[in-house]
Design an enzyme around this catalytic site. Structure first.
Site, PDB file in Angstrom:
ATOM      1  N   HIS A 192     -19.257   2.512  29.329  1.00 29.55           N
ATOM      2  CA  HIS A 192     -19.099   1.345  28.444  1.00 29.55           C
ATOM      3  C   HIS A 192     -18.366   0.218  29.174  1.00 29.55           C
ATOM      4  O   HIS A 192     -17.141   0.153  29.115  1.00 29.55           O
ATOM      5  CB  HIS A 192     -18.284   1.725  27.206  1.00 29.55           C
ATOM      6  CG  HIS A 192     -19.012   2.593  26.241  1.00 29.55           C
ATOM      7  ND1 HIS A 192     -19.662   2.096  25.141  1.00 29.55           N
ATOM      8  CD2 HIS A 192     -19.195   3.930  26.216  1.00 29.55           C
ATOM      9  CE1 HIS A 192     -20.211   3.091  24.467  1.00 29.55           C
ATOM     10  NE2 HIS A 192     -19.938   4.219  25.091  1.00 29.55           N
TER      11      HIS A 192
ATOM     12  N   GLU B 291     -30.121  15.370  21.794  1.00 34.48           N
ATOM     13  CA  GLU B 291     -29.383  14.910  20.611  1.00 34.48           C
ATOM     14  C   GLU B 291     -30.360  14.591  19.471  1.00 34.48           C
ATOM     15  O   GLU B 291     -30.059  14.838  18.309  1.00 34.48           O
ATOM     16  CB  GLU B 291     -28.568  13.644  20.958  1.00 34.48           C
ATOM     17  CG  GLU B 291     -27.754  13.111  19.790  1.00 34.48           C
ATOM     18  CD  GLU B 291     -26.964  11.832  20.116  1.00 34.48           C
ATOM     19  OE1 GLU B 291     -27.147  11.257  21.209  1.00 34.48           O
ATOM     20  OE2 GLU B 291     -26.163  11.428  19.261  1.00 34.48           O
TER      21      GLU B 291
ATOM     22  N   GLU C 121     -18.059  -2.774  28.369  1.00 33.80           N
ATOM     23  CA  GLU C 121     -17.462  -3.744  27.443  1.00 33.80           C
ATOM     24  C   GLU C 121     -15.976  -3.479  27.199  1.00 33.80           C
ATOM     25  O   GLU C 121     -15.215  -4.411  26.939  1.00 33.80           O
ATOM     26  CB  GLU C 121     -18.228  -3.775  26.116  1.00 33.80           C
ATOM     27  CG  GLU C 121     -18.113  -2.554  25.197  1.00 33.80           C
ATOM     28  CD  GLU C 121     -19.061  -1.410  25.535  1.00 33.80           C
ATOM     29  OE1 GLU C 121     -19.536  -1.344  26.687  1.00 33.80           O
ATOM     30  OE2 GLU C 121     -19.314  -0.565  24.656  1.00 33.80           O
TER      31      GLU C 121
ATOM     32  N   CYS D 242     -24.764   3.106  27.416  1.00 31.27           N
ATOM     33  CA  CYS D 242     -24.576   4.470  26.933  1.00 31.27           C
ATOM     34  C   CYS D 242     -25.864   4.989  26.287  1.00 31.27           C
ATOM     35  O   CYS D 242     -26.822   5.262  26.994  1.00 31.27           O
ATOM     36  CB  CYS D 242     -23.366   4.552  26.004  1.00 31.27           C
ATOM     37  SG  CYS D 242     -22.686   6.219  25.980  1.00 31.27           S
ATOM     38  N   LEU D 243     -25.939   5.055  24.951  1.00 32.03           N
ATOM     39  CA  LEU D 243     -27.218   5.436  24.344  1.00 32.03           C
ATOM     40  C   LEU D 243     -28.323   4.505  24.841  1.00 32.03           C
ATOM     41  O   LEU D 243     -29.463   4.931  25.016  1.00 32.03           O
ATOM     42  CB  LEU D 243     -27.109   5.392  22.814  1.00 32.03           C
ATOM     43  CG  LEU D 243     -28.391   5.722  22.052  1.00 32.03           C
ATOM     44  CD1 LEU D 243     -28.813   7.165  22.263  1.00 32.03           C
ATOM     45  CD2 LEU D 243     -28.229   5.448  20.563  1.00 32.03           C
TER      46      LEU D 243
ATOM     47  N   ASP E  83       0.859  -1.190   0.000  1.00 31.24           N
ATOM     48  CA  ASP E  83       0.000   0.000   0.000  1.00 31.24           C
ATOM     49  C   ASP E  83       0.885   1.227   0.000  1.00 31.24           C
ATOM     50  O   ASP E  83       1.878   1.293   0.740  1.00 31.24           O
ATOM     51  CB  ASP E  83      -0.844   0.093   1.288  1.00 31.24           C
ATOM     52  CG  ASP E  83      -1.852  -1.028   1.405  1.00 31.24           C
ATOM     53  OD1 ASP E  83      -2.054  -1.739   0.418  1.00 31.24           O
ATOM     54  OD2 ASP E  83      -2.424  -1.176   2.507  1.00 31.24           O
TER      55      ASP E  83
HETATM   56  N1  GLN Z   1     -25.030   9.622  21.482  1.00 30.31           N
HETATM   57  C1  GLN Z   1     -24.997   9.544  22.908  1.00 30.31           C
HETATM   58  C2  GLN Z   1     -24.147  10.632  23.531  1.00 30.31           C
HETATM   59  O1  GLN Z   1     -23.305  11.212  22.886  1.00 30.31           O
HETATM   60  C3  GLN Z   1     -24.543   8.172  23.367  1.00 30.31           C
HETATM   61  C4  GLN Z   1     -23.149   7.846  22.945  1.00 30.31           C
HETATM   62  C5  GLN Z   1     -22.814   6.371  23.036  1.00 30.31           C
HETATM   63  O2  GLN Z   1     -23.691   5.525  23.076  1.00 30.31           O
HETATM   64  N2  GLN Z   1     -21.548   6.050  23.043  1.00 30.31           N
HETATM   65  O3  GLN Z   1     -24.279  10.917  24.678  1.00 30.31           O
END
Ligand code: GLN
Length: 534
Positions: A508, A406, A510, A382-383, A149
């Protein structure tokens, strides 16, 4: 021992699994008692993958120190059970950014700034930075992309120079493919020969070749590759397809890759690597006693790499529970109030995935509602936690049109809102709430049950937050904040009273789940799903 450098390049095609190979080798060295770290150099111009759409590059992985990185760093942490940091992922964008900043400061004293030596020097500096403090016996560096590449040329040149400078303290491992041609029933080594030639044209002689293959490579194929590529036949290692990535270290051990590496550095191999914990994990994932099926509701279901850390965390948590976790990917855009129950058939639990923007939100809300009303174990990340809050506001608190700003800036009930410090931000790169923060856990909660700890640290990546103006409305009606940031008071976790297991986390979990240290909240979630089955 002075720090040794191992470079891993890839040839023939992408997606051969350089990340897994380098993690497996690092694991074996670590299991022999050496301190190791793994770094990834990515040839793209983005400063980091934080602004990349998951369709482009899979999941964006986040480190403790808040770096938004390539998903391979997730593999490094999961295999090594050791944190990575900003320094472990470097992109061409970041290299150029620092060189250009230096140029603007006048640091180059009137010199012409060029790819060689300025860009290559900056690459070398970033590689050696990790080894400099003597913290690591081995620094393993993965070069993203495929040899040949155009964009990886400066990296290959930097390796060529480093190999020269470091002498016996640096080796190059080249990972290639030996395809099997069905029509002729043969394994073909020509692509490997060509890709080693491409490396040689750039002045780099690989020390070890790892050949990805679907069939065992016999002695004569190995000898042939060795002869054509100037390596000894012990240094031709096969990496055969295996059912789980976690078996690759064991395969590499059988192939004595670690021993060959040590010998190249003139190090006596000594005792065998201690892989007991790893092996017992492997035997648990291979011989599960039960099975659960979990629905993962997200908008990137066509692309499982978008949820890499989540699916790996399920494997770790499944192993603890001696349970196979089957993931059913559910496209959030396909779910609505009429068909939602159909999607839940055969599910033992549901996870609402993280995400950005309004696409697929309706489906996530419907799936959350179904899980809440029908007492299906629920984990919102999160979301996903924000959706749990929005759904509860709309359907229980009767706040019609409640939303996150949002999705709807003008909502009457902004139950999820932009953080104060986010309000003036116009630059999108690296400006979210990122990295590990403390969370105080309420005793007696499911969260506490899971972590057995009053203070936990988990990683974040978001701009929006639970709006604490509505704290009492939620609390008094059964969606209780159970995790709070001790410094800011921000809500990090909510859970539903009177439901067998319904937890939302703003962070998060995970990202920090590893083979040796599975995420406690995933472990608890799987347990709840198993119980739900009974
Ligand atoms: N969009 C949401 C925020 O910015 C959640 C972000 C996410 O799930 N990582 O708060």
């Amino acid at each position: 021992m002075s720090t040794k450098y191992i470079f891993v390049t890839g040839g023939v095609t992408s997606s051969l699994g350089k990340g897994i190979l380098i993690s497996s080798l690092a694991k074996l060295l670590q299991a022999r008692g050496y301190s190791v770290t793994i770094q990834k150099l990515d040839p793209y111009i983005n400063v980091d993958p934080g602004t990349l759409n998951p369709y482009e590059h899979g999941e964006c992985y986040v480190t403790d120190d808040g770096a938004e990185t390539d998903l391979d760093l997730g593999h490094y942490e999961r295999f090594l059970n050791a944190p990575t940091s900003q320094a472990n992922n470097v992109t061409t964008g970041r290299i150029y950014q620092s060189v250009i900043n230096k140029e603007r400061r006048g640091d180059y004293l009137g010199k012409t700034v060029q790819i060689i030596p300025h860009i290559t020097d900056e690459i070398k500096r970033r590689i050696k930075l990790l080894g400099r403090k003597g913290n690591f016996d081995f620094v393993l560096t993965e070069i993203g992309g495929t040899v040949g590449d155009m964009e990886s040329l400066p990296y290959i040149e930097a390796i060529r120079q480093l190999k020269w400078e470091l002498g016996k303290s640096a080796i190059v491992i080249h990972l290639t493919l030996v395809p099997f041609l069905n029509a002729s029933g043969e394994l073909k080594t020509k692509p490997t020969q060509h890709s080693v030639k491409a490396l040689l044209e750039n002045g780099v002689q690989p020390d070890i070749l790892v050949l990805r293959t679907e069939h065992d490579l016999n002695e004569s194929i190995r000898k042939k590759v060795a002869l054509f590529c100037n390596v000894d036949s012990n240094s031709v290692v096969q990496s055969i397809d295996v059912p789980t990535i976690y078996e690759v270290p064991i395969k590499m051990k059988e192939e004595k890759l670690d021993v060959t590496v040590l010998k190249k550095f003139g190090i006596k191999p000594g005792e065998e690597p201690k892989m007991e914990a790893w092996n017992s994990f492997l035997s648990r994932i291979k011989n599960p006693k039960k099975e659960v099926c979990i629905g993962l509701v997200g908008k990137y279901v066509e692309l499982p790499d978008a949820y890499k850390s989540i699916s790996e965390a399920f494997i770790h948590a499944g192993a603890v529970n001696e349970c196979k976790v089957k993931l059913k990917l559910i496209h959030s855009e396909e779910v609505n109030a009429d068909n939602v129950s159909g999607f839940f058939e055969g599910l033992d639990g549901v996870l609402i995935a993280p995400g950005f923007g309004h696409r697929g939100i309706k489906g996530k809300v419907e799936a959350t509602r179904f899980a809440r009303e029908n007492k299906v174990p629920f984990l919102g990340i999160c979301l996903g936690m924000q959706i749990a809050v929005i759904e509860f506001a709309r359907n229980v608190l009767q706040m019609t049109g409640a939303d996150s700003t949002e999705m709807n800036e003008l909502t009457k009930f902004p139950v999820i809102d932009l953080m104060e410090e986010q309000k003036g931000i116009t630059n999108m790169g690296g400006t979210m709430r990122l990295g590990a923060f403390a969370c105080k856990v309420k005793k007696g909660s499911k969260l506490f049950d899971a972590y057995q700890n009053e203070v936990i640290y988990e990683r974040h990546r978001h701009r929006y937050e639970f709006n604490d103006k509505y704290l009492d409305d939620f609390k008094n009606n059964g969606l209780e904040p159970v995790g709070i940031n001790p410094e800011t008071g921000l809500v990090e976790s909510v859970e539903l009273k009177g439901h067998p297991w319904f937890v939302g986390v703003q962070y998060h979990p995970e990202y920090s789940s590893t083979v040796i240290n599975p995420s406690p909240i995933f472990v608890a979630f799987i347990k709840a799903c198993i119980n739900n089955k009974k």
